[in-house]
Design a protein around this motif. Structure first.
Motif, mmCIF file in Angstrom:
data_model
loop_
_atom_site.group_PDB
_atom_site.id
_atom_site.type_symbol
_atom_site.label_atom_id
_atom_site.label_comp_id
_atom_site.label_asym_id
_atom_site.label_seq_id
_atom_site.Cartn_x
_atom_site.Cartn_y
_atom_site.Cartn_z
ATOM 1 N N PHE A 104 0.843 -1.195 0.000
ATOM 2 C CA PHE A 104 0.000 0.000 0.000
ATOM 3 C C PHE A 104 0.877 1.242 0.000
ATOM 4 O O PHE A 104 1.931 1.285 0.629
ATOM 5 N N ARG A 105 0.430 2.267 -0.715
ATOM 6 C CA ARG A 105 1.155 3.526 -0.735
ATOM 7 C C ARG A 105 0.167 4.689 -0.617
ATOM 8 O O ARG A 105 -0.843 4.712 -1.315
ATOM 9 N N ARG A 106 0.471 5.631 0.255
ATOM 10 C CA ARG A 106 -0.374 6.815 0.417
ATOM 11 C C ARG A 106 -0.179 7.769 -0.753
ATOM 12 O O ARG A 106 0.915 7.865 -1.302
ATOM 13 N N THR A 107 -1.230 8.464 -1.116
ATOM 14 C CA THR A 107 -1.177 9.409 -2.233
ATOM 15 C C THR A 107 -1.628 10.785 -1.757
ATOM 16 O O THR A 107 -2.282 10.924 -0.718
ATOM 17 N N LYS A 108 -1.283 11.781 -2.543
ATOM 18 C CA LYS A 108 -1.734 13.136 -2.246
ATOM 19 C C LYS A 108 -3.237 13.214 -2.463
ATOM 20 O O LYS A 108 -3.765 12.667 -3.440
#
Length: 405
Positions: A309-313
């Protein structure tokens, strides 16, 4: 009694077919029929839709994974102001509503589970959010979102005997139109271990694929592998990819729980949130192509294990706030220069100024409009009573008009 008889007749017609023979169009026709009265959360029409979807899950072979067989009811008291949090599991009584998520599982005894979701509620006879300005009328929501449910059911059929390295949890959400309530409730009260959720696919308004085959895919930044997978499996669409996992649909609830998400969308149109969003206007060939595309993405990711999982703007953080409206439906799928108008609202500044569907706004006041963001920034500078010159490109010809907000 006539209402019940007609519902039963439609259900029997579909039930007589084998699950493999029930088409995407069959599902849309049932869910968007007048007899369901717009499937507003908590109504008898939504309950009939929930029952239908549960029966379809059972026919396909998905096991019940709600709290009451296939159903996951939740009771809530609606917000009285936009800053208030919705309270769930309140005692039934005055001003309480019961929504129902419908949940089915294809259990492959795998370590991880892919969630495939779509909301099935809509606006009834014109609840808050309706853009209809006229006599009370049923909002059938064929595109929004019988289309997403129909593709979900089509995917369930495809995945029944294939791609067995994951389990598949199919959820049709209630309460989306009231603020993503069903998906938010499920994430907080899951019927599976959410730590074992691999990723989530959401479909909302996927029934109006246009002639240029533009398809928006949101959330491609929420896992490092998504961009490559979405692109490499595409041979049919003009893709518009957005990285953010935040948006006005149910994938947001899962992204906020640190789950990778992909959200599919064919764009807004002039029938959005109006009684004219009916099954005859959907592109069923396009819907089948979208279903096949999503299946190919799932197939490609089948042996990749659990995705990181990767957080995004959050792109909505940059969205300006408005004191006025132009009165148009923007074409969010347009990737040319300017802001293309996909629909005109009645008795609003744009209509009064003579703007038309298909016009491309290239200048508002002194501001050049090159894309959606520059349009919104320009619009945010005006207040009620202001006037502004607007320049549009109409079939290659520049036309100037005066807007009064």
């Amino acid at each position: 009694m006539k209402y019940c008889s007609l519902l039963i007749f439609l259900a029997v017609l579909i039930a007589c077919k084998k699950p493999a023979d029930v088409s995407i169009k069959d599902d849309v026709i049932f869910l968007s029929d007048d007899k369901l009265e717009g499937r507003q959360t908590g109504t008898s029409g939504e309950k009939e839709a929930a029952k239908y979807i549960a029966n379809r899950f059972e026919e396909i072979g998905a096991k019940a994974k709600g709290t009451e067989n296939y159903l996951q009811p939740f009771t809530f008291r609606p917000k009285t102001n936009p800053h208030q949090k919705v309270k769930y599991n309140v005692e039934e009584g005055d001003s309480t509503i019961t929504g129902i998520n419908v949940v089915g599982l294809l259990d492959n005894k795998a370590e991880n589970t892919i969630v495939i979701g779509a909301h099935y509620d809509h606006l009834g006879y014109g609840a808050e959010g309706s853009l209809h300005r006229g006599e009370k009328a049923i909002h059938n929501g064929a595109d929004d979102n019988a289309s997403g449910v129909a593709i979900l059911l089509d995917l369930a059929k495809k995945l029944k005997e294939s791609n067995t390295n994951n389990n598949y949890l199919f959820i049709t959400f209630s309460g989306e139109e009231m603020g993503l309530l069903g998906s938010n409730y499920f994430v907080k009260n899951p019927t599976i271990d959410t730590k074992k959720v691999n990723y989530m696919i959401n479909m909302d308004m996927v029934g109006r694929l246009k002639a240029d085959s533009t398809l928006a895919v949101y959330g491609v930044g929420t896992s490092p592998i998504f961009k490559q997978t979405v692109t490499s499996n595409n041979s049919k669409f003009k893709l518009i990819q957005k990285e953010s996992g935040i948006g006005p649909s149910d994938h947001t609830s899962f992204y906020n729980a640190d789950i990778p998400v992909l959200h599919f969308f064919t764009g807004q149109h002039e029938d959005y949130h109006k009684p004219t969003d009916d099954f005859e206007k959907l592109n069923y060939k396009g819907m089948q192509t979208i279903s096949n595309y999503i299946f190919e993405i799932i197939t490609d990711l089948d042996d990749n294990g659990k995705l990181p999982f990767r957080r995004t703007k959050n792109e909505s953080d940059d969205t300006p706030r408005f004191k006025v409206v132009l009165g148009v439906v923007p074409d969010y799928m347009f990737d040319g220069k300017g802001m293309r108008i996909d629909g005109i609202s009645e008795d609003k500044p744009a209509q009064k100024a003579g703007l038309q569907k298909g016009d491309i706004v290239i200048k508002l006041g002194d501001a050049e409009v090159t894309d959606m963001m520059t349009y919104m920034k320009a619009l945010s500078t005006y207040e009620k009573g202001n006037k502004a010159k607007v320049v549009v490109d109409r079939d290659g010809q520049q036309i100037e008009a005066e807007i009064e907000f």
